[in-house]
Every structure is written in structure tokens, then in C-alpha cells.
Design an enzyme around this catalytic site. Structure first.
Site, PDB file in Angstrom:
ATOM      1  N   VAL A  15       0.796  -1.476  -0.441  1.00 53.67           N
ATOM      2  CA  VAL A  15      -0.134  -0.083   0.018  1.00 53.67           C
ATOM      3  C   VAL A  15       0.964   1.315  -0.032  1.00 53.67           C
ATOM      4  O   VAL A  15       0.457   2.132  -0.774  1.00 53.67           O
ATOM      5  CB  VAL A  15      -0.963  -0.785   1.564  1.00 53.67           C
ATOM      6  CG1 VAL A  15      -1.814   1.457   1.509  1.00 53.67           C
ATOM      7  CG2 VAL A  15      -1.853  -1.485   1.581  1.00 53.67           C
ATOM      8  N   LYS A 107      -7.264  -0.844  10.127  1.00 55.75           N
ATOM      9  CA  LYS A 107      -8.247  -1.207  10.935  1.00 55.75           C
ATOM     10  C   LYS A 107      -8.958  -1.911  12.283  1.00 55.75           C
ATOM     11  O   LYS A 107      -9.774  -1.599  13.410  1.00 55.75           O
ATOM     12  CB  LYS A 107     -10.053  -1.885  10.074  1.00 55.75           C
ATOM     13  CG  LYS A 107      -8.924  -3.644  10.103  1.00 55.75           C
ATOM     14  CD  LYS A 107      -8.654  -3.714   8.200  1.00 55.75           C
ATOM     15  CE  LYS A 107      -7.728  -5.495   8.664  1.00 55.75           C
ATOM     16  NZ  LYS A 107      -7.836  -5.636   6.862  1.00 55.75           N
ATOM     17  N   ILE A 138     -13.979   1.694  -1.605  1.00 58.63           N
ATOM     18  CA  ILE A 138     -15.132   2.193  -1.836  1.00 58.63           C
ATOM     19  C   ILE A 138     -15.251   2.955  -0.812  1.00 58.63           C
ATOM     20  O   ILE A 138     -14.975   3.126  -0.013  1.00 58.63           O
ATOM     21  CB  ILE A 138     -15.924   0.871  -1.251  1.00 58.63           C
ATOM     22  CG1 ILE A 138     -15.517  -0.354  -2.247  1.00 58.63           C
ATOM     23  CG2 ILE A 138     -16.950   1.427  -0.787  1.00 58.63           C
ATOM     24  CD1 ILE A 138     -16.711  -1.051  -2.150  1.00 58.63           C
ATOM     25  N   LYS A 207     -13.994  -4.529  10.532  1.00 60.18           N
ATOM     26  CA  LYS A 207     -14.418  -3.141   9.510  1.00 60.18           C
ATOM     27  C   LYS A 207     -15.954  -3.389   9.879  1.00 60.18           C
ATOM     28  O   LYS A 207     -16.488  -2.065   9.672  1.00 60.18           O
ATOM     29  CB  LYS A 207     -14.370  -3.846   8.615  1.00 60.18           C
ATOM     30  CG  LYS A 207     -12.488  -3.712   7.775  1.00 60.18           C
ATOM     31  CD  LYS A 207     -12.979  -5.117   6.647  1.00 60.18           C
ATOM     32  CE  LYS A 207     -11.387  -4.715   5.856  1.00 60.18           C
ATOM     33  NZ  LYS A 207     -11.402  -5.449   5.481  1.00 60.18           N
ATOM     34  N   GLY A 304      -5.617  -4.939  -1.912  1.00 60.28           N
ATOM     35  CA  GLY A 304      -4.848  -4.857  -2.925  1.00 60.28           C
ATOM     36  C   GLY A 304      -4.303  -3.121  -2.525  1.00 60.28           C
ATOM     37  O   GLY A 304      -4.708  -2.614  -2.186  1.00 60.28           O
TER      38      GLY A 304
END
Ligand code: HSE
Length: 437
Positions: A15, A107, A138, A207, A304
Site C-alpha cells: 500500500v 482497521k 469504496i 470493519k 490490494g
């Protein structure tokens, strides 16, 4: 143009590397959109020499992420180390304590210490942004916190773990074994370092805890969640689901009930024609039922490097633009404790697969035990085991699949415990809850 926003990135895994590459690629467009440039000026990671495919020649290196967090060189800390404690927590606390805004994809950290960190951020007038922590690309955090700030949320449910959805999709479509699909998910970089965390539902639970807080104005509380993973799901369940008009998905569900807020993570039968059932592979989706409007479903890449970096960057842009919102949508003093609805009181339809002993009276016994708990059946299917010639084989155990109308978790558990005591089945029954959608 205003001065550039100076960003320090702690953690240079997939990331972190994707984020730095994206900022370099979009540098001018970001400056135009935010009214100031965004520059990664410092980083911290475990190994300095590793080739990550990014140019760090003009970037200051810190061996210690806490030192980076406190450094006068940066305005914002991006925490991509991961983990609920350790250096990630120490670095975030150090940055917020120094009045620097923080962007994190963590998270686990938020599910465990979200309220304390949000309180610290408030005290120091710093932003604590975490769009990437749920559903990666999202924009579900912003949707709940900003887009639906005026709505009362009734229920939120979603596919929040790419690894599980990837495994269930491949098992269903290609009739592959669970273990092979898991290996492939690991190879593609979707799974957590310890994949049991994904497949046993804990990643989804963390989450869900965050989404639930945003949806219902409650303190984040992962312990209030009932959790079951997908490791018991067999091909037989996916085939039966298909025949019954369902698909099996690992869902995180948070719903307002008269008993309080029900929060649960478990494999779930969803109608094959529903929006959420169309979501395949590593893709995530969240459906929000808000009072007075039709359900909203957000779908997109949920794991990802690039997908997570995309959300991290949108959080950095908010800070560059001078936007700061209460991390959980309201001041932490206004967050309430979770009134937890007990799982035994959960109501809904159930899919039950039993291996029934093939002898007279078995079906009658099962029917009696269900009737004692006032469970009504929508469908019942029994398949005969076949011998080598294809003829029905008598006397062994045969799969029986039951689908109930809405009933309670307590009734199902009691009925199945009684069936077990009657010794008319072998092994443990498979139970999958059906979600209305
Ligand atoms: N292991 C997670 C998943 C990564 O599979 O969805 C994103 O949180």
C-alpha cells in the site's frame, strides 16, 4: 498557491509503495484539486535497502516511525504499519499528540482504540481519517459520515473481506477446494499476514465495528459482534444454495432491533438476484438501508495495494483542503455505548444441512423436533446416496437440506440439539442464516 502539504509515510508495504507512486503520478492534478501540492517528504519502514519500485532519493528516512510522527518535517502522518498496538499505535498517538493529522488504513487499531484515538484527535484539533480501513477504494466511510449525515440508518450489511469472497467465488464457479483458493488469495496479496484472521471472520468484524459506529452513533466495540467464519463451508452448501436460488457470502451485518443493535459476521445465504449476490472475487460491497430511501449499495475493490492507496490519498486530499470531520461522525462525548442484541434472539430464515440416518422414523423425528420449537419449513430435500451402479443405497447417511421460514436462533439451536440427542443424524449439522435482501 498555498504551501505544500508535507506527508510522512510509515510502512512501505504494497500500500505504501502504491501510494507514493500514485502521488508522484498525480502530483499536478492533486495540486490543482486541493489548491496545494502534496509531497511525500519522509518515510519509515523496516528495511531501507529493499527495492520497492519507487523513487525515495529525495525522501528523508526514519528508522523509527514514532520519530517520523513527531518530526517537524511533516504535517501529516500516514500510518500503514498495521496491527492494533505496537509501533502503529505509538506513531499515531505521537502524531495526534503533536497536533498532526493522521491518515490510517489500520482497521485493527481503530476497532480496538478508535474512541481513544478520536478523543486525542479532537483534543489536538487534528484530523483522524481512515477511509481505507473498510472496503479499501469504496468510499463507505464518507458515505456514512457525510453523504448520509441526515439519515437514520436501519441496517448495514456487506461483503467486507476480499479474501473470503474470492475463495467462495472460486469454490462456487470452478468447484475448487477451499485450501487451493486460499493459497491463491495469499499469492495475490489479498489475505492478511495470518489468513485465519480473514477466513474466521475477524477482519470483517473489525470493519463492521467501524461501520456500525458510524451508522448508529455508538462507540466502536468489536467485542459486541457475533463472529463465524467460512472454513466450515463445503462445496455441497454452494451447490445446494445455487439450487435453492441463493449464493453464500460472508457478510457483516449491523441492524437496529427492538432489543438493541445486532452485529454479526457469518456465512450468509443471499438471494441470487440481489445486488450483493452479484459481487464476485476480491470485490467488496456494502448495502445501507436508510429510513425513507431505497437501499444504497456501494461496490468496488476492497483489497490490494492500489485500491487501498486510492482511499488513503482521498483522505490526504481532505486534509490538504483543510477539511476536518469528527472521526466517527460526532464528537466522541456524543457516542453512546452499544446496547447489544443477543444472538439467540436473532430472527430470520435458516438453511440446515444434516446427514440423516437412512431408516424409518428419521424424517418424523426431525419434523417433530422442529415443530416443538414452532419452526416451519419452507422446503425439505433429501438425496439418496448412490452405489457404484448408480442405484439408491439404503441404510447409510443421506444429506437432508431444510430451509425454514423466519424463526429464532434459539429455536434452531434447541431443535438441532434435540435432533442430535435422538441420534438420527451423523456429524454436526451445517447451519447458514438467510439474510432478507
Ligand atoms: N485481508 C483483507 C481482505 C484486506 O481480504 O479483504 C483488506 O482489508
Amino acid at each position: 498557491m498555498a504551501e505544500a502539504l508535507r506527508v510522512g509515510v510509515a510502512g512501505l508495504g504494497t500500500v505504501g509503495a502504491a501510494l507514493i507512486a500514485q502521488i508522484a503520478r498525480q502530483h499536478d492534478a492533486l495540486a490543482a484539486r486541493c489548491g496545494r501540492a502534496i509531497d511525500v517528504v519522509a518515510v519509515s519502514a523496516r528495511s531501507k535497502g529493499k527495492d520497492r519500485g519507487i523513487d525515495l532519493k529525495r525522501t528523508k528516512w526514519f528508522a523509527d516511525p514514532v520519530e517520523l510522527a513527531r518530526s517537524a518535517d511533516i504535517d501529516v502522518l500516514v500510518e500503514l504499519i498495521g496491527g492494533a498496538g505496537g509501533p502503529a499505535k505509538a506513531a499515531v498517538e505521537a502524531a495526534l499528540g503533536a497536533g498532526k493529522s493522521v491518515v490510517t488504513a489500520n482497521k485493527a487499531l481503530l476497532a480496538k482504540h478508535g474512541v481513544a484515538l478520536a478523543t486525542l484527535a479532537e483534543k489536538h484539533k487534528a484530523a483522524l481519517n481512515y477511509e481505507a480501513a473498510v472496503g479499501a477504494a469504496i468510499p463507505v466511510i464518507k458515505t456514512l459520515r457525510e453523504g448520509l449525515a441526515g439519515n437514520s440508518i436501519e441496517r448495514i450489511y456487506g461483503i467486507l473481506n476480499g479474501t473470503c469472497n474470492y475463495i467462495l467465488t472460486r469454490m462456487e464457479q470452478e468447484k475448487l477446494a477451499f485450501a487451493d483458493c486460499l493459497k491463491e488469495a495469499q499469492r495475490l496479496g489479498y489475505a492478511e499476514a495470518d489468513p485465519t484472521f480473514d477466513i474466521e471472520g475477524h477482519d470483517t468484524a473489525q470493519k463492521l465495528a467501524i461501520l456500525s459506529s458510524l451508522a448508529f452513533g455508538t462507540k466502536v466495540d468489536e467485542r459486541a459482534i457475533y463472529v463465524e467464519g467460512i472454513s466450515s463451508i463445503a462445496s455441497a452448501d454452494l451447490i445446494a444454495a445455487e439450487e435453492l436460488g441463493y449464493r453464500v457470502k460472508l457478510l457483516g451485518v449491523a441492524v437496529k432491533t427492538p432489543q438493541g443493535i445486532e452485529q454479526r459476521v457469518h456465512p450468509t445465504m443471499v438471494r441470487k438476484d440481489s445486488a450483493i449476490a452479484q459481487v464476485m472475487g476480491v470485490t467488496n460491497a456494502v448495502t445501507i438501508d436508510a429510513e425513507g430511501i431505497n437501499p444504497i449499495t456501494l461496490v468496488g475493490p476492497g483489497a490490494g495495494g492500489a485500491a487501498t492507496a486510492s482511499a488513503v490519498l482521498s483522505d490526504i486530499c481532505d486534509i490538504a483542503r483543510g477539511l476536518r470531520t469528527a472521526p466517527f461522525g460526532r464528537p466522541t462525548a456524543r457516542l453512546t455505548g452499544v446496547r447489544k442484541a443477543p444472538m439467540q434472539r436473532h430472527e430470520g430464515g435458516y438453511y440446515i444441512r444434516l446427514m440423516a440416518r437412512d431408516r424409518p422414523g428419521t424424517a418424523a423425528t426431525i419434523a417433530t423436533r422442529l415443530a416443538e420449537q414452532e419452526i416451519s419449513l419452507e422446503s425439505i430435500v433429501q438425496r439418496h446416496a448412490k452405489d457404484d451402479t448408480g442405484a439408491a443405497k439404503k441404510g447409510g447417511a443421506v444429506p437432508v437440506i431444510l430451509v425454514t421460514y423466519a424463526t429464532s436462533e434459539d429455536a434452531v439451536r434447541k431443535a438441532l440439539a434435540a435432533v442430535g440427542r435422538d441420534k438420527v443424524i451423523s456429524g454436526r449439522p451445517q447451519v447458514i442464516r438467510i439474510e432478507k435482501n
